[in-house]
Enzyme design. Structure first.
Site, PDB file in Angstrom:
ATOM      1  N   SER A  73      -6.348   4.358   8.710  1.00 49.06           N
ATOM      2  CA  SER A  73      -6.990   4.109   7.420  1.00 49.06           C
ATOM      3  C   SER A  73      -6.298   2.965   6.677  1.00 49.06           C
ATOM      4  CB  SER A  73      -6.926   5.404   6.592  1.00 49.06           C
ATOM      5  OG  SER A  73      -7.202   5.151   5.241  1.00 49.06           O
ATOM      6  N   ASP A  93     -13.560   2.733   7.235  1.00 50.96           N
ATOM      7  CA  ASP A  93     -12.524   3.467   6.500  1.00 50.96           C
ATOM      8  C   ASP A  93     -13.109   4.061   5.230  1.00 50.96           C
ATOM      9  OD1 ASP A  93      -9.874   4.427   5.812  1.00 50.96           O
ATOM     10  OD2 ASP A  93      -9.928   2.910   4.243  1.00 50.96           O
ATOM     11  N   ARG A 113     -12.469  12.613   4.431  1.00 52.09           N
ATOM     12  CA  ARG A 113     -11.136  13.244   4.517  1.00 52.09           C
ATOM     13  C   ARG A 113     -10.723  13.814   3.161  1.00 52.09           C
ATOM     14  NH1 ARG A 113      -7.517   8.805   5.910  1.00 52.09           N
ATOM     15  NH2 ARG A 113      -5.860  10.337   6.026  1.00 52.09           N
ATOM     16  N   LYS A 130      -7.689  -1.410   6.515  1.00 55.17           N
ATOM     17  CA  LYS A 130      -8.138  -2.182   5.343  1.00 55.17           C
ATOM     18  C   LYS A 130      -7.157  -3.286   4.986  1.00 55.17           C
ATOM     19  CE  LYS A 130      -7.345   1.690   2.137  1.00 55.17           C
ATOM     20  NZ  LYS A 130      -7.392   2.788   3.112  1.00 55.17           N
ATOM     21  N   HIS A 151       0.852  -1.187   0.000  1.00 55.03           N
ATOM     22  CA  HIS A 151       0.000   0.000   0.000  1.00 55.03           C
ATOM     23  C   HIS A 151       0.887   1.236   0.000  1.00 55.03           C
ATOM     24  CE1 HIS A 151      -4.139   1.477   0.446  1.00 55.03           C
ATOM     25  NE2 HIS A 151      -3.568   2.543   0.991  1.00 55.03           N
TER      26      HIS A 151
HETATM   27  N1  URA Z   1      -3.926   5.678   1.741  1.00 48.23           N
HETATM   28  C1  URA Z   1      -4.971   5.309   2.535  1.00 48.23           C
HETATM   29  O1  URA Z   1      -5.562   4.258   2.308  1.00 48.23           O
HETATM   30  N2  URA Z   1      -5.318   6.102   3.534  1.00 48.23           N
HETATM   31  C2  URA Z   1      -4.685   7.255   3.823  1.00 48.23           C
HETATM   32  O2  URA Z   1      -5.056   7.915   4.768  1.00 48.23           O
HETATM   33  C3  URA Z   1      -3.593   7.636   3.002  1.00 48.23           C
HETATM   34  C4  URA Z   1      -3.229   6.830   1.968  1.00 48.23           C
END
Ligand code: URA
Length: 431
Positions: free
Chosen positions: A183, A161, A168, A187, A82
């Protein structure tokens, strides 16, 4: 749950009592706390911060808002990566099929555009027909059959999320370490990958502007993830200019296809191979040289490209749109951004470039705004390049001509007299 009292507590810089964050998220998802109160709390948390215990409670609340998947019955190692968010960051589109073609399951759960940065889901959805909402049974079948899925937050998967993320995005509450950690980790834990690699972006186009901030975020991501079970590592990588040339949804899909077919920009290929090697290393115990060679081999042999096409087909996307050049959505207006004088490209305001793409329609300024997949930028100059007055620095792909935007783009690229010191692509690895 008294939402007003809860918001007031954070607004006044106090710690939340244990259990209150969980109750707030549950009340929101149950419909008792509306978006505007959640937005007010997000801004209070952004300004006043959350301590480690509060961050952990928020992370758990978001994980428990849906279910946690377990892929161990499929009998193969699994891994995912990620990114914390960048401009032109299309790595997931290339990396997921590469790692799947190496025999490791990739149950990837990604996000949409966030703030000035693009999102993997929006990029995939620029392929006509591509579905990012998958039912749990379909996820399991596809992962077993193809070794890769590409999904977003849903009613089953970290819905908390999904909701906070969308708020956000449009309330300028993104660049907060606790909110980012909760966040991302929520996930990633919910999706059930056994190994996780984080690409923590650092520089003018990242949420973390300095190496110290990026190191702190990377360490926290790795620690909180390990606390929940999976193996984890992070790379801190440069984001002082867009990654590759393409910025914008359909343009980035095309550039990803180029890399999967053995071409494309060097930095996109290099970072994909670095991250693939770490994912394979963590998931299978392979040594890093062998893991990297394996990732290179599936690009050279065409297996990674075949896996990408199979992924597009499986999730309802148009195979013709990815196989035939020129079939992806294209903007009607292409306008050059030109150098005003001779010199070297010394700096890029990569945040401003990302914001320009959002304002072209490539991202959202309101929660339910549809995305224009066609728009974006093709960068024609990189940091350190010598340029002459009149040279094309970038091409803007627009829905309609826009002189104000063109001058914002020009102002985002600085030409100086001498070449700048260039940062490496990978700054640091955190294990
Ligand atoms: N990627 C995400 O999934 N969440 C964030 O807050 C920033 C980047």
């Amino acid at each position: 749950m008294d939402a007003r009292a809860f918001i007031r507590r954070k607004r006044d810089g106090k710690r939340h009592d244990p259990g209150d964050i969980r109750a707030f998220i549950a009340a929101h998802l149950g419909g008792a706390v509306p978006d505007y109160q959640v937005s007010a709390w997000l801004m209070a948390a952004f300004i006043e911060g959350l301590d480690d215990a509060e961050t952990t409670e928020l992370t758990r609340a978001l994980i428990e808002s849906g279910r946690t998947f377990d892929w161990t019955p499929l009998g193969r190692p699994s891994a995912d990566k990620h990114s914390t968010g960048g401009v032109g960051d299309k790595i997931s589109l290339v990396l997921a099929p590469v790692v799947a073609a190496c025999g490791v399951l990739v149950p990837m759960v990604s996000g949409r555009g966030l703030g000035h940065t693009g999102g993997t889901l929006d990029k995939f959805e620029s392929i006509p027909g591509f579905r990012t909402r998958l039912e749990p049974d379909a996820m399991r079948d596809q992962l077993d059959r193809l070794g890769v899925i590409m999904a977003g937050q849903s009613a089953d998967l970290a819905p908390g999320d999904g909701s906070l993320y969308a708020l956000r995005d449009v309330t300028s509450t993104v660049e907060s370490q606790p909110l980012i950690v909760a966040s991302i980790v929520s996930k990633k834990i919910a999706e059930g990958a056994g190994s996780l690699v984080y690409d923590v972006k650092c520089g003018s186009g990242a949420f973390m502007k300095t190496p110290a901030e990026a190191r702190s975020l990377a360490t926290r991501l790795v620690e909180v993830t390990r606390g929940s079970g999976p193996r984890a590592a992070a790379l801190i990588t440069d984001m002082n200019q867009p990654l590759g040339s393409a910025v914008g949804n359909a343009l980035e899909v095309q550039e990803s296809i180029d890399v999967l077919q053995g071409g494309g920009p060097d930095d996109v290929r290099e970072l994909t191979l670095e991250l693939a090697a770490i994912m394979l290393q963590l998931a299978t115990g392979a040594d890093s040289g062998a893991a990297r060679r394996q990732a290179e081999a599936v690009i050279e042999s065409g297996k990674a490209w075949e896996r990408f096409v199979a992924l597009v087909r499986a999730q309802g996307g148009s195979v013709a749109a990815v196989e035939k050049p020129g079939e992806l959505p294209r903007a009607p207006v292409v306008a050059p951004v030109k150098a005003t004088h001779t010199g070297f490209v010394t700096a890029m305001d990569t945040f401003a470039l990302g914001e320009c793409v959002v304002h072209m329609g490539g991202g959202r300024v309101e929660k339910t705004q549809p995305i224009d997949a066609r728009v974006g930028l093709m960068m024609r100059a990189r940091l350190g390049d010598p340029v002459r007055a009149g040279d094309v620095l970038a091409e803007a792909h627009l829905a309609r001509s826009d002189e104000v935007l063109m001058s914002r783009l020009q102002a985002a690229i600085t030409i100086g007299d001498s070449p700048p010191a260039l940062p490496p692509l990978v700054l640091e690895r955190i294990d």
